[in-house]
Design a protein around this motif. Sequence first.
Motif, PDB file in Angstrom:
ATOM      1  N   ALA A 227      28.150  40.152  58.940  1.00 48.19           N
ATOM      2  CA  ALA A 227      29.244  40.834  58.245  1.00 48.19           C
ATOM      3  C   ALA A 227      28.750  41.833  57.201  1.00 48.19           C
ATOM      4  O   ALA A 227      29.523  42.654  56.719  1.00 48.19           O
ATOM      5  N   PHE A 228      27.465  41.798  56.841  1.00 46.64           N
ATOM      6  CA  PHE A 228      26.930  42.758  55.875  1.00 46.64           C
ATOM      7  C   PHE A 228      27.081  44.186  56.389  1.00 46.64           C
ATOM      8  O   PHE A 228      27.220  45.112  55.613  1.00 46.64           O
ATOM      9  N   GLY A 229      27.000  44.372  57.687  1.00 46.72           N
ATOM     10  CA  GLY A 229      27.060  45.718  58.253  1.00 46.72           C
ATOM     11  C   GLY A 229      25.743  46.454  58.035  1.00 46.72           C
ATOM     12  O   GLY A 229      24.725  45.863  57.705  1.00 46.72           O
ATOM     13  N   TYR A 230      25.787  47.763  58.230  1.00 49.38           N
ATOM     14  CA  TYR A 230      24.593  48.588  58.104  1.00 49.38           C
ATOM     15  C   TYR A 230      24.237  48.807  56.643  1.00 49.38           C
ATOM     16  O   TYR A 230      25.116  48.992  55.800  1.00 49.38           O
ATOM     17  N   ILE A 231      22.935  48.814  56.371  1.00 49.24           N
ATOM     18  CA  ILE A 231      22.432  49.159  55.049  1.00 49.24           C
ATOM     19  C   ILE A 231      21.402  50.272  55.203  1.00 49.24           C
ATOM     20  O   ILE A 231      20.709  50.342  56.220  1.00 49.24           O
ATOM     21  N   SER A 232      21.312  51.147  54.195  1.00 48.78           N
ATOM     22  CA  SER A 232      20.386  52.269  54.312  1.00 48.78           C
ATOM     23  C   SER A 232      19.873  52.779  52.968  1.00 48.78           C
ATOM     24  O   SER A 232      19.099  53.707  52.915  1.00 48.78           O
ATOM     25  N   SER A 233      20.298  52.182  51.872  1.00 46.37           N
ATOM     26  CA  SER A 233      19.948  52.648  50.535  1.00 46.37           C
ATOM     27  C   SER A 233      19.086  51.614  49.825  1.00 46.37           C
ATOM     28  O   SER A 233      19.256  50.413  50.030  1.00 46.37           O
ATOM     29  N   PRO A 234      18.171  52.065  48.959  1.00 43.98           N
ATOM     30  CA  PRO A 234      17.337  51.112  48.222  1.00 43.98           C
ATOM     31  C   PRO A 234      18.124  50.142  47.348  1.00 43.98           C
ATOM     32  O   PRO A 234      17.572  49.181  46.859  1.00 43.98           O
ATOM     33  N   LEU A 235      19.388  50.360  47.170  1.00 48.01           N
ATOM     34  CA  LEU A 235      20.199  49.420  46.399  1.00 48.01           C
ATOM     35  C   LEU A 235      20.786  48.324  47.281  1.00 48.01           C
ATOM     36  O   LEU A 235      21.489  47.450  46.787  1.00 48.01           O
ATOM     37  N   GLU A 236      20.496  48.353  48.569  1.00 49.58           N
ATOM     38  CA  GLU A 236      21.158  47.434  49.497  1.00 49.58           C
ATOM     39  C   GLU A 236      20.175  46.438  50.112  1.00 49.58           C
ATOM     40  O   GLU A 236      19.007  46.751  50.330  1.00 49.58           O
ATOM     41  N   SER A 237      20.710  45.265  50.402  1.00 52.63           N
ATOM     42  CA  SER A 237      19.955  44.253  51.131  1.00 52.63           C
ATOM     43  C   SER A 237      20.945  43.396  51.909  1.00 52.63           C
ATOM     44  O   SER A 237      22.133  43.382  51.622  1.00 52.63           O
ATOM     45  N   ALA A 238      20.431  42.717  52.890  1.00 53.15           N
ATOM     46  CA  ALA A 238      21.236  41.795  53.690  1.00 53.15           C
ATOM     47  C   ALA A 238      20.400  40.540  53.914  1.00 53.15           C
ATOM     48  O   ALA A 238      19.181  40.627  54.093  1.00 53.15           O
ATOM     49  N   ILE A 239      21.058  39.391  53.919  1.00 53.61           N
ATOM     50  CA  ILE A 239      20.337  38.125  53.963  1.00 53.61           C
ATOM     51  C   ILE A 239      21.009  37.168  54.937  1.00 53.61           C
ATOM     52  O   ILE A 239      22.232  37.071  54.969  1.00 53.61           O
ATOM     53  N   CYS A 240      20.195  36.470  55.700  1.00 55.73           N
ATOM     54  CA  CYS A 240      20.676  35.341  56.500  1.00 55.73           C
ATOM     55  C   CYS A 240      20.020  34.102  55.904  1.00 55.73           C
ATOM     56  O   CYS A 240      18.855  33.805  56.198  1.00 55.73           O
ATOM     57  N   LEU A 241      20.741  33.435  55.028  1.00 55.51           N
ATOM     58  CA  LEU A 241      20.165  32.283  54.332  1.00 55.51           C
ATOM     59  C   LEU A 241      19.739  31.161  55.269  1.00 55.51           C
ATOM     60  O   LEU A 241      18.637  30.634  55.123  1.00 55.51           O
ATOM     61  N   PRO A 242      20.580  30.758  56.242  1.00 57.42           N
ATOM     62  CA  PRO A 242      20.136  29.659  57.119  1.00 57.42           C
ATOM     63  C   PRO A 242      18.859  29.999  57.896  1.00 57.42           C
ATOM     64  O   PRO A 242      18.022  29.132  58.122  1.00 57.42           O
ATOM     65  N   ALA A 243      18.684  31.265  58.269  1.00 53.85           N
ATOM     66  CA  ALA A 243      17.494  31.666  59.019  1.00 53.85           C
ATOM     67  C   ALA A 243      16.322  32.001  58.101  1.00 53.85           C
ATOM     68  O   ALA A 243      15.208  32.200  58.562  1.00 53.85           O
ATOM     69  N   ARG A 244      16.589  32.106  56.790  1.00 53.10           N
ATOM     70  CA  ARG A 244      15.591  32.474  55.781  1.00 53.10           C
ATOM     71  C   ARG A 244      15.011  33.867  56.022  1.00 53.10           C
ATOM     72  O   ARG A 244      13.843  34.128  55.766  1.00 53.10           O
ATOM     73  N   VAL A 245      15.857  34.777  56.517  1.00 51.62           N
ATOM     74  CA  VAL A 245      15.458  36.152  56.792  1.00 51.62           C
ATOM     75  C   VAL A 245      16.257  37.077  55.888  1.00 51.62           C
ATOM     76  O   VAL A 245      17.469  36.933  55.768  1.00 51.62           O
ATOM     77  N   SER A 246      15.554  38.017  55.268  1.00 52.41           N
ATOM     78  CA  SER A 246      16.243  39.034  54.464  1.00 52.41           C
ATOM     79  C   SER A 246      15.731  40.404  54.845  1.00 52.41           C
ATOM     80  O   SER A 246      14.592  40.567  55.291  1.00 52.41           O
ATOM     81  N   VAL A 247      16.594  41.387  54.685  1.00 50.52           N
ATOM     82  CA  VAL A 247      16.246  42.779  54.937  1.00 50.52           C
ATOM     83  C   VAL A 247      16.600  43.552  53.672  1.00 50.52           C
ATOM     84  O   VAL A 247      17.713  43.449  53.178  1.00 50.52           O
ATOM     85  N   GLN A 248      15.630  44.297  53.177  1.00 47.65           N
ATOM     86  CA  GLN A 248      15.861  45.079  51.967  1.00 47.65           C
ATOM     87  C   GLN A 248      15.371  46.501  52.219  1.00 47.65           C
ATOM     88  O   GLN A 248      14.300  46.697  52.795  1.00 47.65           O
ATOM     89  N   ILE A 249      16.150  47.465  51.787  1.00 45.32           N
ATOM     90  CA  ILE A 249      15.741  48.855  51.890  1.00 45.32           C
ATOM     91  C   ILE A 249      14.880  49.166  50.672  1.00 45.32           C
ATOM     92  O   ILE A 249      15.294  48.925  49.533  1.00 45.32           O
ATOM     93  N   VAL A 250      13.679  49.643  50.925  1.00 44.57           N
ATOM     94  CA  VAL A 250      12.727  49.913  49.840  1.00 44.57           C
ATOM     95  C   VAL A 250      12.125  51.305  50.050  1.00 44.57           C
ATOM     96  O   VAL A 250      12.138  51.847  51.161  1.00 44.57           O
ATOM     97  N   ASN A 251      11.584  51.864  48.980  1.00 41.38           N
ATOM     98  CA  ASN A 251      10.854  53.118  49.105  1.00 41.38           C
ATOM     99  C   ASN A 251       9.582  52.867  49.895  1.00 41.38           C
ATOM    100  O   ASN A 251       8.937  51.828  49.729  1.00 41.38           O
ATOM    101  N   ARG A 252       9.243  53.818  50.729  1.00 41.31           N
ATOM    102  CA  ARG A 252       8.056  53.696  51.581  1.00 41.31           C
ATOM    103  C   ARG A 252       6.803  53.501  50.703  1.00 41.31           C
ATOM    104  O   ARG A 252       6.591  54.260  49.777  1.00 41.31           O
ATOM    105  N   PRO A 253       6.011  52.488  50.995  1.00 45.62           N
ATOM    106  CA  PRO A 253       4.763  52.309  50.240  1.00 45.62           C
ATOM    107  C   PRO A 253       3.814  53.485  50.504  1.00 45.62           C
ATOM    108  O   PRO A 253       3.708  53.953  51.633  1.00 45.62           O
ATOM    109  N   HIS A 254       3.160  53.965  49.467  1.00 44.11           N
ATOM    110  CA  HIS A 254       2.237  55.107  49.641  1.00 44.11           C
ATOM    111  C   HIS A 254       0.824  54.669  49.569  1.00 44.11           C
ATOM    112  O   HIS A 254       0.407  53.776  49.047  1.00 44.11           O
TER     113      HIS A 254
END
Length: 116
Positions: free
Chosen positions: A89-116
């Motif tokens: 239900a989080f839907g699409y995320i694309s900004s560094p202020l956004e993240s989505a988490i599946c707590l039961p699966a222990r998986v999270s997705v976070q938009i971050v600045n590309r490491p240099h």
Amino acid sequence: MHRFLTKKEFLILLATVMVIAISFAVVGFLMRGDDVVAQVTYDKTVVMIIELSEDEIYHIEGVFPVTLEVKDGAIRFLNSLCPNHDCEAFGYISSPLESAICLPARVSVQIVNRPH
């Protein structure tokens, strides 16, 4: 006796919430660019960095398998075998202020600045 918000208090609260929401949207838009990636974490460990420039499907194995979808520069939980599917239900995320988490699966997705 219960006291409800007066019309004036409600309008002030509504205006405050709108200013905060617009501020987050503007900052997110300004921070969005080609220098962001999706950082996927499983059980507190970064397991994958995903480019958002190419549409693709990714499968993450864990407590519950999850499927991530990258489309048009954004990422979302496409499917999860967890019990409640709240992460979808989080839907699409694309900004560094956004993240989505599946707590039961222990998986999270976070938009971050590309490491240099």
